[in-house]
Design a protein around this motif. Structure first.
Motif, PDB file in Angstrom:
ATOM      1  N   VAL A 183       0.850  -1.197   0.000  1.00 28.09           N
ATOM      2  CA  VAL A 183       0.000   0.000   0.000  1.00 28.09           C
ATOM      3  C   VAL A 183       0.880   1.239   0.000  1.00 28.09           C
ATOM      4  N   VAL A 184       0.569   2.174  -0.903  1.00 26.37           N
ATOM      5  CA  VAL A 184       1.308   3.433  -1.000  1.00 26.37           C
ATOM      6  C   VAL A 184       0.349   4.572  -0.689  1.00 26.37           C
ATOM      7  N   GLN A 185       0.788   5.492   0.160  1.00 26.57           N
ATOM      8  CA  GLN A 185      -0.031   6.681   0.444  1.00 26.57           C
ATOM      9  C   GLN A 185       0.700   7.899  -0.099  1.00 26.57           C
ATOM     10  N   GLU A 186       0.018   8.667  -0.951  1.00 27.68           N
ATOM     11  CA  GLU A 186       0.613   9.870  -1.538  1.00 27.68           C
ATOM     12  C   GLU A 186       0.055  11.098  -0.850  1.00 27.68           C
ATOM     13  N   PHE A 187       0.906  12.088  -0.638  1.00 26.89           N
ATOM     14  CA  PHE A 187       0.485  13.357  -0.040  1.00 26.89           C
ATOM     15  C   PHE A 187       0.753  14.470  -1.049  1.00 26.89           C
ATOM     16  N   VAL A 188      -0.292  15.243  -1.350  1.00 29.65           N
ATOM     17  CA  VAL A 188      -0.232  16.237  -2.424  1.00 29.65           C
ATOM     18  C   VAL A 188      -0.438  17.629  -1.837  1.00 29.65           C
ATOM     19  N   ASN A 189       0.420  18.566  -2.246  1.00 27.49           N
ATOM     20  CA  ASN A 189       0.294  19.921  -1.696  1.00 27.49           C
ATOM     21  C   ASN A 189      -0.718  20.738  -2.488  1.00 27.49           C
ATOM     22  N   SER A 190      -0.877  22.009  -2.117  1.00 20.04           N
ATOM     23  CA  SER A 190      -1.919  22.829  -2.734  1.00 20.04           C
ATOM     24  C   SER A 190      -1.595  23.168  -4.174  1.00 20.04           C
ATOM     25  N   ASN A 191      -0.371  22.930  -4.605  1.00 15.69           N
ATOM     26  CA  ASN A 191      -0.013  23.114  -6.018  1.00 15.69           C
ATOM     27  C   ASN A 191      -0.229  21.846  -6.835  1.00 15.69           C
ATOM     28  N   GLY A 192      -0.834  20.849  -6.207  1.00 18.63           N
ATOM     29  CA  GLY A 192      -1.120  19.623  -6.940  1.00 18.63           C
ATOM     30  C   GLY A 192       0.085  18.751  -7.180  1.00 18.63           C
ATOM     31  N   ARG A 193       1.116  18.886  -6.342  1.00 15.09           N
ATOM     32  CA  ARG A 193       2.321  18.073  -6.539  1.00 15.09           C
ATOM     33  C   ARG A 193       2.518  17.139  -5.342  1.00 15.09           C
ATOM     34  N   VAL A 194       2.949  15.937  -5.615  1.00 11.17           N
ATOM     35  CA  VAL A 194       3.210  14.961  -4.563  1.00 11.17           C
ATOM     36  C   VAL A 194       4.445  15.413  -3.785  1.00 11.17           C
ATOM     37  N   PHE A 195       4.305  15.726  -2.508  1.00 12.37           N
ATOM     38  CA  PHE A 195       5.462  16.160  -1.722  1.00 12.37           C
ATOM     39  C   PHE A 195       5.987  15.063  -0.800  1.00 12.37           C
ATOM     40  N   ALA A 196       5.152  14.056  -0.549  1.00 12.68           N
ATOM     41  CA  ALA A 196       5.593  12.961   0.325  1.00 12.68           C
ATOM     42  C   ALA A 196       4.829  11.703  -0.030  1.00 12.68           C
ATOM     43  N   LEU A 197       5.414  10.581   0.276  1.00 13.88           N
ATOM     44  CA  LEU A 197       4.685   9.320   0.165  1.00 13.88           C
ATOM     45  C   LEU A 197       5.272   8.318   1.139  1.00 13.88           C
ATOM     46  N   ARG A 198       4.467   7.344   1.463  1.00 16.78           N
ATOM     47  CA  ARG A 198       4.980   6.263   2.296  1.00 16.78           C
ATOM     48  C   ARG A 198       4.376   4.956   1.819  1.00 16.78           C
ATOM     49  N   TRP A 199       5.063   3.862   2.115  1.00 15.55           N
ATOM     50  CA  TRP A 199       4.614   2.551   1.660  1.00 15.55           C
ATOM     51  C   TRP A 199       4.775   1.529   2.779  1.00 15.55           C
ATOM     52  N   SER A 200       3.997   0.470   2.631  1.00 15.60           N
ATOM     53  CA  SER A 200       4.041  -0.592   3.630  1.00 15.60           C
ATOM     54  C   SER A 200       3.459  -1.845   2.986  1.00 15.60           C
ATOM     55  N   GLY A 201       4.157  -2.970   3.116  1.00 14.58           N
ATOM     56  CA  GLY A 201       3.579  -4.177   2.536  1.00 14.58           C
ATOM     57  C   GLY A 201       4.575  -5.293   2.325  1.00 14.58           C
ATOM     58  N   PRO A 202       4.131  -6.378   1.692  1.00 16.17           N
ATOM     59  CA  PRO A 202       4.943  -7.589   1.585  1.00 16.17           C
ATOM     60  C   PRO A 202       6.096  -7.486   0.590  1.00 16.17           C
ATOM     61  N   ASP A 203       6.062  -6.509  -0.303  1.00 17.07           N
ATOM     62  CA  ASP A 203       7.137  -6.399  -1.289  1.00 17.07           C
ATOM     63  C   ASP A 203       7.498  -4.934  -1.472  1.00 17.07           C
ATOM     64  N   LEU A 204       8.668  -4.688  -2.022  1.00 13.73           N
ATOM     65  CA  LEU A 204       9.095  -3.310  -2.234  1.00 13.73           C
ATOM     66  C   LEU A 204       8.344  -2.706  -3.412  1.00 13.73           C
ATOM     67  N   PRO A 205       8.003  -1.421  -3.330  1.00  9.62           N
ATOM     68  CA  PRO A 205       7.436  -0.761  -4.508  1.00  9.62           C
ATOM     69  C   PRO A 205       8.556  -0.429  -5.490  1.00  9.62           C
ATOM     70  N   ASP A 206       8.175  -0.159  -6.714  1.00 10.21           N
ATOM     71  CA  ASP A 206       9.141   0.214  -7.736  1.00 10.21           C
ATOM     72  C   ASP A 206       9.609   1.638  -7.445  1.00 10.21           C
ATOM     73  N   MET A 207      10.896   1.810  -7.167  1.00 10.20           N
ATOM     74  CA  MET A 207      11.415   3.141  -6.814  1.00 10.20           C
ATOM     75  C   MET A 207      11.316   4.089  -7.990  1.00 10.20           C
ATOM     76  N   GLY A 208      11.387   3.574  -9.205  1.00  8.57           N
ATOM     77  CA  GLY A 208      11.225   4.432 -10.369  1.00  8.57           C
ATOM     78  C   GLY A 208       9.835   5.034 -10.409  1.00  8.57           C
ATOM     79  N   MET A 209       8.853   4.239 -10.071  1.00 10.40           N
ATOM     80  CA  MET A 209       7.470   4.699 -10.054  1.00 10.40           C
ATOM     81  C   MET A 209       7.274   5.756  -8.974  1.00 10.40           C
ATOM     82  N   LEU A 210       7.905   5.580  -7.810  1.00 11.95           N
ATOM     83  CA  LEU A 210       7.684   6.495  -6.695  1.00 11.95           C
ATOM     84  C   LEU A 210       8.564   7.740  -6.758  1.00 11.95           C
TER      85      LEU A 210
END
Lengths: 141, 440
Positions: free
Chosen positions: A50-77
């Motif tokens: 599971v990935v949680q994205e945090f978006v600022n008032s300019n509509g840009r992702v400023f933070a994210l976090r992940w948790s789960g059985p496998d690593l997320p693709d770092m290129g994607m994040l």
């Protein structure tokens, strides 16, 4: 060859049907939760992480976090910040650090990737994009 | 004339294709289990001859372990053993590969394709007629193990895991990466990995389990297994894989001595040594050399965690670490604590206290019973600057709430027993115990 496809740090958040190359890896998507100065979205990847994205008032992702059985693709994040991550781990490897958690603090990127097989977790944020007055450490705990 | 030519070609094909003849050069890289995949090693690497091709002369269920400089690249506290792989059913067409990492934090055997001789040809895993299967494993530092799955007999000491799925990592014929195995750095050489392979001897029986099994809802997009789409394998697609075809806990596939293992390391004194030694003993309560009646069993959660209650040496409680795990694949003891971090060039998350910090930890599992242990964290810069490769008191932060990674330094001077999930054992503590568990 990471392609800017949305959902990455510094970019627009994941949009179902629009973020094409990423769509195939997202099983479930939950719309924004609105809080003070930011919105958050939840993505469940096909591998169960599971990935949680945090978006600022300019509509840009400023933070994210992940948790789960496998690593997320770092290129994607990390999108265009992937080279910063790679350079940092390469330097750590040269300093003899292998097999432990990864901590990056370079080029505006702060990242922690930790865990063990079946239980990975981590977070990443861009210091220049943080909403004013936000305690990002408390947000990502 | 034309008809005769076609008949001639098909006759040749019947003799040469899919027969496994030693001279056969595999052509199609994507076709199925009748495909033979060769190793990628440089021309110097040969099949075992001489000593390595003789029958095992030591204890049937014991292999040597070593911590040393490794085949290439910087790194400390890397635990290695030698693994022998053979064509199934053969004791002659084999290769003993040294400096394979022993990792209690993962499951399955992955070998660098570059460590396997060209004349060791192994059948692609999977059913006849299916496309070649590939595996993808990601690591925290963004590196990944990508490569085809083959079937081999895996030999450790005098024990054989027959017809076992093995991943050949970084094979030059299978470079078209996909999905999660794309953005990071592919593992190809011994320098990339700091080893010639990884022998995952963790508590599970398979690498992925039901999440990758065809019965499971999202199984084809599990991110761990793929199959070639075309014969030349220029394209791949996600694939489900039945649990018995996934990368396996090799020990569980031995005909005997298969319910668990123990890692027994010699003690290492401060400030460390260039080489440390130990043994890996297979089976629990199956022989006179694997009886652990005095050990305390610690049953783990499904994810392999214990609880660690940390305290100072004078009894002050320092907190509960509910995600405690024992991992020979971690090169230090990692936990979040108010200790000073090192500065450049050792500033990659290691601790640099001015004086040694000693800790007590009481380990407990999901069933009753607990074990007291202790460990020390020294100044990492002092440890890392002496050219040693086995460092007993190396520690650092983990950035994980409740996380306590008891890595290789915890194993020095200890015997740690691992009980495999789904197996039962007598001879560990009292009575019969079911895995998954650790025992100290």
């Amino acid at each position: 060859m990471p392609v800017s496809v949305g959902a990455a740090l510094g970019e627009a958040p994941f949009t179902p049907g629009v973020s094409e190359a990423v769509d195939g890896r997202v099983a479930r998507y939950e719309a924004a939760k609105v809080a003070q100065g930011y919105r958050s979205y939840t993505l469940e990847l096909n591998n169960g992480t599971v990935v949680q994205e945090f978006v600022n008032s300019n509509g840009r992702v400023f933070a994210l976090r992940w948790s789960g059985p496998d690593l997320p693709d770092m290129g994607m994040l990390l999108g265009s910040y992937l080279p910063v991550f790679k350079a940092s781990v390469q330097a750590a490897r040269q300093a003899g650090k292998r097999g432990g958690p990864v901590v990056v603090q370079a080029g505006g990127l702060v990242l922690v990737s930790t865990g063990a097989m079946q239980a990975f977790s981590g977070y990443a944020y861009l210091e220049p994009l943080l909403p004013a007055g936000l305690d990002v450490q408390t947000l990502l705990k | 004339m034309k008809r005769f030519f076609l008949m001639l070609v098909s006759a040749l094909c019947l003799q040469g294709c899919g027969g496994g003849a030693a001279n056969n050069t595999p052509v199609a890289t994507g076709a199925g289990a009748d495909t033979l995949i060769s190793g990628n090693a440089s021309v110097q690497s040969q099949l075992d001859v001489g000593f390595n091709s003789s029958p095992w002369a030591g204890e049937v269920n014991v292999v040597d372990l070593v911590v040393d400089s490794g085949p290439d690249g910087p790194g400390v506290n890397r635990l290695y053993t030698s693994v022998k792989i053979c064509q199934p059913g053969s004791t002659a067409v084999c290769k003993t590969i040294d400096h394979v990492l022993v990792d209690t934090g993962s499951v399955g055997l992955r070998l660098l394709a570059s460590a396997v001789p060209v004349n060791l040809q192994l059948s692609a895993a999977g059913n006849l007629g299916d496309k070649v299967l590939l595996g993808c494993a990601n690591f925290l530092d963004g590196s990944f193990a990508w490569g085809p799955l083959v079937v081999a007999d895996v030999k450790l000491a005098g024990l054989t895991a027959s017809n076992t799925t093995v991943q050949l990592v970084g094979h030059s014929d299978y470079r078209h990466v996909q999905g999660q195995c794309s953005s990071g750095d592919p593992i190809v050489t011994a320098t990339d990995l700091g080893a010639n392979g990884i022998l995952g001897v963790g508590l599970s029986q398979q690498d992925c389990g039901s999440a990758c099994d065809p019965q499971s809802r999202r199984s084809a997009r599990n991110g761990r297994y793929f199959s070639c789409v075309d014969a030349a394998c220029t394209q791949v697609a996600g694939s489900a894989l039945a649990v018995d075809k996934q990368l396996q806990q090799v020990v569980a596939r031995f005909p005997t001595d298969n319910n668990g293992l123990a890692i027994q390391m010699d003690g290492v004194a401060y400030p460390g040594v260039p080489v440390a030694r130990g043994k890996m003993i297979f089976g629990l309560g199956t022989r006179s050399n694997n009886q652990y009646a005095g050990a305390q069993v610690l049953a783990t959660t499904n994810q392999g965690f214990l609880n660690g209650a940390l305290s100072s040496t004078n009894g002050v409680s320092l907190g509960n670490f509910s995600s405690t795990f024992l991992d020979t694949g971690s090169n230090g003891i990692y936990f979040d604590f108010n200790l000073p971090s090192c500065v450049y060039p050792y500033d990659s998350g290691f601790y640099c206290p001015l004086a040694d910090m000693a800790f007590n930890v009481v380990l407990s599992g999901v069933r009753s019973g607990q074990v007291g242990a202790s460990f020390t964290v020294s100044n990492a810069a002092q440890l890392l600057s002496r050219g040693n490769f086995a460092l007993p008191t190396l520690g650092g932060s983990i950035s994980m709430v409740g996380g306590l990674d008891l890595g290789l330094p915890f194993f020095f001077g200890r015997t740690v027993v691992l009980g495999i999930d789904g197996m039962s054992a007598t001879g560990v503590g009292a009575g019969t115990v079911n895995g998954p568990f650790y025992a100290l």
